[in-house]
Scaffold this active site. Structure first.
Site, mmCIF file in Angstrom:
data_model
loop_
_atom_site.group_PDB
_atom_site.id
_atom_site.type_symbol
_atom_site.label_atom_id
_atom_site.label_comp_id
_atom_site.label_asym_id
_atom_site.label_seq_id
_atom_site.Cartn_x
_atom_site.Cartn_y
_atom_site.Cartn_z
ATOM 1 N N THR A 1 -2.479 -2.906 4.420
ATOM 2 C CA THR A 1 -3.868 -2.945 3.947
ATOM 3 C C THR A 1 -4.873 -2.942 5.105
ATOM 4 O O THR A 1 -5.934 -2.340 4.994
ATOM 5 C CB THR A 1 -4.117 -4.163 3.040
ATOM 6 O OG1 THR A 1 -3.973 -5.380 3.791
ATOM 7 C CG2 THR A 1 -3.152 -4.194 1.871
ATOM 8 N N ILE B 1 -9.402 -2.962 1.749
ATOM 9 C CA ILE B 1 -9.648 -3.322 0.343
ATOM 10 C C ILE B 1 -8.259 -3.657 -0.219
ATOM 11 O O ILE B 1 -7.711 -2.940 -1.060
ATOM 12 C CB ILE B 1 -10.380 -2.197 -0.410
ATOM 13 C CG1 ILE B 1 -11.612 -1.785 0.408
ATOM 14 C CG2 ILE B 1 -10.783 -2.652 -1.813
ATOM 15 C CD1 ILE B 1 -12.593 -0.889 -0.271
ATOM 16 N N HIS B 2 -7.728 -4.765 0.308
ATOM 17 C CA HIS B 2 -6.319 -5.124 0.152
ATOM 18 C C HIS B 2 -5.771 -4.863 -1.260
ATOM 19 O O HIS B 2 -4.742 -4.211 -1.439
ATOM 20 C CB HIS B 2 -6.105 -6.618 0.437
ATOM 21 C CG HIS B 2 -6.712 -7.110 1.699
ATOM 22 N ND1 HIS B 2 -6.084 -7.011 2.906
ATOM 23 C CD2 HIS B 2 -7.902 -7.730 1.946
ATOM 24 C CE1 HIS B 2 -6.832 -7.559 3.856
ATOM 25 N NE2 HIS B 2 -7.946 -7.999 3.295
ATOM 26 N N ASP B 3 -6.440 -5.464 -2.261
ATOM 27 C CA ASP B 3 -5.840 -5.509 -3.596
ATOM 28 C C ASP B 3 -5.772 -4.144 -4.273
ATOM 29 O O ASP B 3 -4.936 -3.933 -5.164
ATOM 30 C CB ASP B 3 -6.602 -6.507 -4.476
ATOM 31 C CG ASP B 3 -6.463 -7.929 -3.948
ATOM 32 O OD1 ASP B 3 -5.500 -8.190 -3.194
ATOM 33 O OD2 ASP B 3 -7.310 -8.770 -4.290
#
Ligand code: BDR
Ligand code: CA
Length: 318
Positions: free
Chosen positions: A198, A243-245
């Site tokens: 990520t 925008i990890h998720d």
């Protein structure tokens, strides 16, 4: 019968700005995934805020997914929030209509909610988990028979390299490592988007972020909340904004964008020292492996960013 065969999803999350973008991307693709439920857990901010943020998003995005509130605190330790990154409410920066909070909360026990939903489903359910894994671990521990009807778990958490909340640990892993340990060793198929992906590969540039506001009314909302988040990340010297998720959601609905992965046995440190929540892959060839987790390692970054942008823009085209 096309709809009946649709991939069914429950998303367990702590919105949180990147959770909000992840949910936005997921709901933009009803042709790929049927979001049947959203469950919340204390994480980025306290549970009440997280659940209110989910109400705001589901209302704003026109969803009818069921919403269930879950655990307020991790299995063992006190909660640690990340309001320094996500703002006081976890989603500051955009004024959602007051009536958003009328969005029904179907249950205040996400664990029994998930159990009933999954066990009564004709098809196996996929879980997307973008928060501390407290709810998911309790589900698997309390109702082990539920595993038979879970297809796959797509997780944002951990890392094979750096940490973020501490030198060693990623935030979701750090907040509830005992939960992550239970989930990693559950025997269920898992795809992991960690910080190695990520932050290092699936980032969005500040220049790209500045274009999100032009992507229609959902773009205005997304850019309003992202500005605060990106502002924090750039204030600490990051020029590549993760925008990890969104990675966890996209690994379910567009897996072809991920160009490299390795199956590792992953461990998470439960010690009470500076290594708490550190995750590490067993790279030895001759060891007895505890589990086998598909760790995503690279992505076609431009296609990934385009996928997010197209998803946001699609709301004005429906
Ligand atoms: C993860 O921690 C949270 O702050 C984000 O929402 C993401 O799920 C990144 O480490
Ligand atoms: Ca999250």
């Amino acid at each position: 019968w096309g709809k009946d065969l649709m991939t069914k999803v429950i998303m367990d999350c702590d919105p949180g700005i990147d959770d909000a973008i992840a949910l936005t991307v997921l709901l933009a693709h009803p042709e790929k995934a049927d979001l049947i439920g959203v469950t919340t857990v204390g994480g980025n901010v306290q549970l009440d805020y997280v659940t209110q943020n989910a109400q705001k998003l589901l209302t704003f995005l026109g969803s009818h997914a069921e919403l269930a509130a879950g655990q307020a605190t991790p299995l063992v330790k006190e909660i640690q929030t990340a309001s320094h990154v996500h703002g006081k409410t976890g989603m500051d920066g955009y004024d959602f209509p007051e009536n958003s909070l009328d969005y029904p909360i179907k249950s205040h026990n996400a664990v029994t909610y998930m159990y009933n939903k999954i066990i009564n489903s004709d098809e196996k359910i996929n879980l997307v988990a973008t928060a501390p894994l407290t709810n998911v671990a309790l589900l698997l521990k309390t109702f082990p028979d539920v595993k038979e009807n879970i297809e796959h778990i797509y997780i944002m958490g951990g890392s094979t390299l750096q940490g973020n909340i501490t030198l060693a640990a990623e935030f979701n892993a750090y907040v509830d490592p005992e939960a992550m340990d239970i989930v990693f060793n559950s025997g269920l198929p898992i795809t992991l988007s960690g910080l190695n992906l990520t932050e290092n590969k699936a980032y969005v540039t500040m220049d790209e972020i500045s274009k999100i506001k032009d992507l229609g009314h959902v773009g205005v909302m997304a850019s309003s909340i992202l500005d605060i988040y990106a502002g924090h990340e750039s204030s600490i010297g990051m020029t590549k904004i993760p925008i990890h998720d969104a990675c966890a959601v996209i690994s379910l609905i567009a897996p072809e964008l991920f160009t490299k992965s390795t199956n590792y046995s992953m461990d998470v440190s439960l010690t009470n020292d500076q290594y708490r929540g550190m995750t590490y892959p067993d790279r030895r060839v001759d060891s007895e492996k505890k589990n086998s987790i598909k760790v995503l390692e690279d992505v076609d970054r431009e296609a990934f960013v385009k996928f997010i942008f197209d998803s946001i823009a699609s709301y004005d085209k429906k």
